[in-house]
Design a protein around this motif. Structure first.
Motif, PDB file in Angstrom:
ATOM      1  N   ALA A   2      12.939 -38.458  69.234  1.00 28.08           N
ATOM      2  CA  ALA A   2      12.180 -38.368  70.361  1.00 28.08           C
ATOM      3  C   ALA A   2      11.191 -39.750  70.101  1.00 28.08           C
ATOM      4  CB  ALA A   2      11.432 -37.184  70.303  1.00 28.08           C
ATOM      5  N   SER A   3      10.855 -40.265  71.290  1.00 23.93           N
ATOM      6  CA  SER A   3       9.871 -41.344  70.775  1.00 23.93           C
ATOM      7  C   SER A   3       8.436 -40.879  70.661  1.00 23.93           C
ATOM      8  CB  SER A   3       9.689 -42.148  72.291  1.00 23.93           C
ATOM      9  OG  SER A   3      10.924 -42.328  72.750  1.00 23.93           O
ATOM     10  N   ALA A   4       7.649 -41.686  70.006  1.00 28.78           N
ATOM     11  CA  ALA A   4       6.305 -41.516  69.515  1.00 28.78           C
ATOM     12  C   ALA A   4       5.264 -41.745  70.805  1.00 28.78           C
ATOM     13  CB  ALA A   4       5.967 -42.104  68.415  1.00 28.78           C
ATOM     14  N   VAL A   5       4.525 -40.893  70.890  1.00 29.27           N
ATOM     15  CA  VAL A   5       3.519 -40.946  72.082  1.00 29.27           C
ATOM     16  C   VAL A   5       2.100 -41.172  71.784  1.00 29.27           C
ATOM     17  CG1 VAL A   5       2.784 -39.943  74.437  1.00 29.27           C
ATOM     18  CG2 VAL A   5       5.178 -39.413  73.494  1.00 29.27           C
ATOM     19  N   VAL A 624      20.388 -26.390  77.981  1.00 27.38           N
ATOM     20  CA  VAL A 624      19.409 -26.999  77.406  1.00 27.38           C
ATOM     21  C   VAL A 624      17.931 -26.888  77.639  1.00 27.38           C
ATOM     22  CG1 VAL A 624      18.522 -29.373  75.906  1.00 27.38           C
ATOM     23  CG2 VAL A 624      20.868 -28.454  75.938  1.00 27.38           C
ATOM     24  N   VAL A 625      17.985 -27.274  79.088  1.00 26.11           N
ATOM     25  CA  VAL A 625      16.456 -27.198  79.572  1.00 26.11           C
ATOM     26  C   VAL A 625      15.946 -25.693  79.702  1.00 26.11           C
ATOM     27  CG1 VAL A 625      16.987 -26.985  82.249  1.00 26.11           C
ATOM     28  CG2 VAL A 625      15.073 -28.442  81.394  1.00 26.11           C
ATOM     29  N   ILE A 633      13.960 -23.519  71.877  1.00 26.31           N
ATOM     30  CA  ILE A 633      14.157 -24.987  71.159  1.00 26.31           C
ATOM     31  C   ILE A 633      13.088 -26.170  71.564  1.00 26.31           C
ATOM     32  CG2 ILE A 633      16.574 -24.776  71.070  1.00 26.31           C
ATOM     33  CD1 ILE A 633      16.918 -26.823  73.081  1.00 26.31           C
ATOM     34  N   ASP A 634      12.682 -27.079  70.708  1.00 27.17           N
ATOM     35  CA  ASP A 634      11.757 -28.203  71.025  1.00 27.17           C
ATOM     36  C   ASP A 634      12.789 -29.296  71.211  1.00 27.17           C
ATOM     37  OD1 ASP A 634      12.844 -29.046  68.568  1.00 27.17           O
ATOM     38  OD2 ASP A 634      10.865 -28.997  67.469  1.00 27.17           O
ATOM     39  N   TRP A 635      12.042 -30.373  71.736  1.00 30.93           N
ATOM     40  CA  TRP A 635      12.502 -31.542  72.101  1.00 30.93           C
ATOM     41  C   TRP A 635      13.408 -32.498  71.103  1.00 30.93           C
ATOM     42  CZ3 TRP A 635      14.450 -33.369  76.510  1.00 30.93           C
ATOM     43  CH2 TRP A 635      14.526 -34.606  76.818  1.00 30.93           C
ATOM     44  N   GLU A 640      19.226 -33.578  69.566  1.00 39.35           N
ATOM     45  CA  GLU A 640      20.411 -33.363  68.909  1.00 39.35           C
ATOM     46  C   GLU A 640      21.532 -32.995  69.599  1.00 39.35           C
ATOM     47  OE1 GLU A 640      19.197 -31.227  65.319  1.00 39.35           O
ATOM     48  OE2 GLU A 640      17.757 -32.598  65.039  1.00 39.35           O
ATOM     49  N   ARG A 641      21.486 -32.408  70.666  1.00 41.85           N
ATOM     50  CA  ARG A 641      22.307 -31.810  71.356  1.00 41.85           C
ATOM     51  C   ARG A 641      22.820 -32.836  72.807  1.00 41.85           C
ATOM     52  NH1 ARG A 641      20.830 -25.544  72.399  1.00 41.85           N
ATOM     53  NH2 ARG A 641      22.161 -25.828  74.047  1.00 41.85           N
TER      54      ARG A 641
END
Lengths: 653, 653
Positions: A2-5, A624-625, A633-635, A640-641
């Motif tokens: 995940a990207s940093a925000v 997943v959503v 689960i988290d982002w 990973e999926r």
């Protein structure tokens, strides 16, 4: 990955948030096309959904998990109920009227504003800079200005003394102050009349005759108390138990100007937890014992300080800072609820009321205060109302509002009891028989014991109030020791009341959730947790072309079956703009349907905060959503999926 | 195999149902310990849950499935809003006051009661038996008696004529009737005063000055209409769309005496569906086209009959019985909703309002009427309010409440347009220049064409209103044909409004669900569908002994994880009694934990209506009961998965 925000690239901008909330119709002034009415707001679609989701979670967190008894009681209340509860007499502020214009001012605010202005004028005249108004003061009141006139030292001292104890003045005393110090309406410079009590309840009248005054309830609590006996019976006669209610209440505020933070009509969620006054422990206290909370207790405040301490609820109760386990349990549960819906834990504290600020019914009270742009704001009150309400309603109506408990061990007591030979008594004393009986029956145990001793000696002598002496013998009276057994204990339960102002929580949550994209301050985002976000998933077809219709319907219906609330945005604008619009609505996830979807049955999934996009088969993305929204689960786990989608720039540009 | 159940062994007994609802605290008179107030009720735990479940299903069925925009608007409404909507003038009944006691009576009811009593007295005097009062009349009004006095034939005829057109009299006309026929308060025989309008809205005052009268809304609808522009914008400017709201409304009924069927404070659920007045088709109409409904149309009623017909919604719309697809769509969706929550389909019909009974804002209206012990009761109204509300609010506030639609094909029109040589005009006519311009600009197309022809001939002559003749030449005026293009169509949408009275639906559902066990009339059962039942599963440990605690916790927690709302009853009474108590609460399933559960991890599952008991492993039973509650299997299917339990008699005896 995940990207940093960076959510703090731009400082919080209230004007920008308010514009967003208005533009996207989270809420708006009620009756706006008629010019609006202060303190009344309507919730639009996203505001209503956000509120409904907060309420649903509240119901789950409190009512379902703690098996509370839910109620839905009446708003329109006959006057006698609020006369008894004390609201008719005490739920009021002192008002003064401008003698010429009829404008109404809150009496204590008038005194405060005028005296502060004069003191500031005095400072100025003495060549001292007046202290700059604080952030709070700037926002909350009009600036009252007075001429730069120097005041004698003793007048300054007197003004300062008045201001320091302003909360202690009665209405007539404020009237006296106005006359003595010539305090006038600062807007008009007119004199004001005698202070009158203005009750904050909306008044009406029930039925056609006009003879049955009623009030709109200012809290839901009385509806619980009046039903106490039915609730107790429903709970098989046992305490502790709690009733809970979510509903509207009304307060006719004098001059509300703080948006959703001070309104005239609002939705509350209230719990009334009934406990044995001799045992305020809580069955599930151990489950929250280790919850850490930030506290500001009354002693610290009374010493003029505001230093908070962080400790576990267990420690706070053990040290007696929080009075009992039940209060402690609710403080912890309130915090858990607020964090779950997205309140920033660093902007939450529990403040204890000082003795002089408590409501008329409370014996102890802790407020959950949440920090927002106006300062620390009370959002949840957690009060120990003791036996106040049940006692006053019981006394007024003659209905017992008590718990009757079978004692495990009956309480056995022994007593000396007089036994009469009534025939002999009547025959010997005739008219005096009654007098004698009364005298003996009213004796305490010590006197009866003395009498018993004398009778054992053969006789005793009673002195009447008119001085005569009457001789009594064992033929007429014997005193015997008897055993009494009490197997039922009767008591009025105490009430611990957590009371939630949902509008204040909702507004503060919106402030805590709001930020702007680092690269563009205009692009506001509401980072609402999926649990409360109005819409969970946005479905974005590349265009409104018919070929996307079957897929849109399929995804929409599959999400609905999974219990996930989605919306379709097929408006005639770029995908990037549609996502930006939904960032403003706090929609946490988006799926895009494009030509690849039609050909390969794939779909991209976008996360709101990071704007990351992943790709997968339609069913995989839905799976997943669903887990993301349900919080299983988290982002990171989602990433990973599902592999990253490489068309990100094109879409979010 | 499931057992057969005879639910009609005992006739419906309202007294028994009401006793059950009161005893189990479904609802109770509000402020009961203060003596109660007519028309105000509080919902206890099972009533609140039942209501919350009905609302949750309503939200899913209407708001989610049809993507409606939810609102939550304000109850306390400033007077101008209801002045505009017509409620201040027309949401009222005529009242008369007893001149001595001040008692208030509804004027038309007084006339009706007194004249009917005199006619009955006349019948009696003539030796004719008075017709027995109907079921409805017995329940709804006090018996008014008049002496057996014979009336002249012409008086009888006059009374009958008055009664037949009672709804047509104005207040002053009723006052006239009272004087002419000496109609008095039947309770006291006192004269009554002049009829006065009594408005059914609760009045109050907003703010501290008393200068801002307000009313509690009698419906939620105005809150939708006032927000129309914001809603339209939220929907990207497109119609059709619908807003929806669930909330309290208030009506100060004169003398409510029909339990939950006529109350002063109630929860409504209202939909306002905005459509193009020129196109009232509905996108999803085909999905409901084949739904069969029972109809009672206005022509049948106006002919004095009440014969219903059964047909599909498609047929009703095709034949023009239901005016348009959107009304038809909602009629079908309303029926689907009512059946889903458990309303008996044989006791549901849709009745069209007759022209003279429609509310002031409606142009067509169909009521979903549900039959209960008081007769057919309106539970849902489905009205076409046309453009009434949006038009009046727009006219009053000057705010455009319209839809602006880009036309696919611009409308092109040609027009003759005057073109002036202003310099020449001013120079030639000076003071008359303005007069001439005005005269020409106000001409219609035909006149302009004639003028054009004359100008082509060289000149034209205009006659002023004071008789002068002015000559105009082509140097001053030319008439030219120009093309105009209109690309935007602007219109006020029409509103179709399904409006649900939730309390009426809830009470009627309780009547439809109630029956008594064949073998024991005292054992009442509420056969509420699992979808709306307050509790889905009752967990019954054999006793409150500690050894059952871990299992009770396990089952309870597993059900909670499956999203199934359960309650534990570990009270100190037999399992049979605990189940009987929960049959009264409508709990559809029960699981029993006994010593076998502790040893073998088995559990029995009981179905409420049949009292069948099955057995299986704890996890198997939880899986089956989850499917049962979610409606994915029925009891027959459950019986195939779980063997019968042979200890039935012992437990339900």
């Amino acid at each position: 990955m995940a990207s940093a925000v960076n959510k703090t690239a731009h400082p919080f901008d209230k004007t920008r948030l308010e514009a967003l909330l208005n533009r996207r119709f989270f809420y708006a002034p009620a009756f706006e096309i008629y010019g609006g009415v202060a303190g009344l707001y309507d919730y639009g679609p996203p505001g209503s959904s956000l509120q409904a989701n907060i309420i649903a979670e509240w119901r789950k967190h409190f009512i379902v998990e703690d098996h509370m008894l839910e109620l839905d009681t009446t708003i329109m209340t006959p006057a006698p109920v609020f006369e008894t509860s004390g609201h008719v007499a005490r739920f009021a502020d002192w008002m003064v009227k401008d003698t010429k214009t009829g404008d109404v001012l809150r009496a204590d605010h008038l005194v405060k504003n005028v005296l502060e202005a004069r003191l500031a004028g005095n400072q100025e005249a003495r060549g001292l800079a007046a202290a700059p108004p604080t952030e709070d003061k700037k926002k909350k009141k009009k600036n009252v200005k007075a001429a730069a006139v120097q005041l004698p030292d003793e007048v300054v001292a007197e003004y300062e003394k008045i201001l320091a104890q302003l909360d202690n003045y009665s209405g007539p005393e404020i009237g006296e102050l106005c006359r003595k110090h010539d305090l006038r309406n600062p807007d008009t410079n007119n004199e004001v009349g005698e202070p009158q009590l203005f009750n904050l309840m909306f008044a009406s009248s029930i039925g056609p005759t006009g003879q049955h005054p009623g009030y709109l309830r200012p809290e839901t609590a009385q509806g619980h108390f009046l039903n106490f006996s039915r609730l107790l019976e429903f709970n098989n006669g046992r305490v502790p138990f709690a009733s809970a209610q979510i509903g509207r209440s009304f307060r006719n505020e004098i001059s509300p100007r703080a948006g959703l933070l001070r309104v005239r009509e609002f939705t509350m969620a209230e719990i009334e937890h009934y406990v044995d006054p001799e045992d305020k422990s809580h069955e599930h206290f151990n489950e929250v014992r280790d919850v850490k909370i930030v506290l500001l207790d009354r002693h610290v405040q009374e010493a003029g300080q505001s230093t908070t301490v962080t400790m576990t609820v267990g420690e706070a109760v053990d040290k007696g800072i929080i009075a009992n386990q039940t209060l402690g349990y609710f403080v912890a549960r309130i915090q858990q609820f607020l964090l779950k819906i997205g309140i920033n834990p660093e902007r939450l504290r529990f403040r204890q009321h000082m003795a002089n600020e408590m409501a008329h019914y409370a014996t102890d009270c802790w407020d959950a205060e949440i920090h927002n742009s106006t300062g620390w704001t009370e959002c949840v009150g957690c009060a120990d109302r003791a036996a106040y309400d049940l006692s006053v309603h019981s006394a007024k109506t003659g209905q017992a509002l008590v718990v009757r408990q079978a004692l495990k061990e009956p309480i056995v007591t022994e007593k000396e009891v007089p036994e009469w030979n009534k025939k002999a008594l009547g025959k010997t004393y005739k008219a005096d028989a009654g007098v004698i009986q009364k005298m003996v029956e009213s004796m305490d145990q010590a006197e009866l014991t003395r009498l018993k001793g004398e009778l054992a000696q053969g006789k005793t002598v009673l002195k009447t109030s008119d001085g005569r002496e009457l001789e009594i013998t064992p033929e007429i009276l014997t005193i015997e020791r008897k055993t009494f057994k009490q197997s039922i204990r009767e008591f009025t339960p105490n009430v611990i009341e957590p009371s939630f102002g949902l509008g204040r929580i909702l507004y503060t949550l919106l402030e805590h959730s709001f930020w702007s994209r680092e690269q563009d301050v205009e692009r506001g985002v509401l980072s609402l947790p999926p649990l409360v976000a109005p819409t969970k998933v946005l479905i974005v077809p590349l265009s409104a072309r018919e070929e996307f219709d079957p897929l849109v319907k399929e995804v929409s219906s599959k999400l609905r079956k999974a219990g996930i609330f989605s919306r379709v945005d097929d408006s005639n604008t770029s995908i990037g703009k549609r996502y930006a619009r939904n960032d403003e609505l706090g929609t946490p996830y988006g799926v895009t349907l494009d030509f690849a979807s039609v050909q390969n049955r794939t779909m991209t999934l976008r996360e709101r905060d990071t704007m990351d996009q992943r790709i997968g088969s339609i069913d995989e993305v839905i799976a997943v959503v669903t887990e993301l929204v349900n919080g299983t689960i988290d982002w990171e786990a989602a990433c990973e999926r599902l592999p990253a989608y490489d068309g990100v720039q094109a879409i979010d540009a």
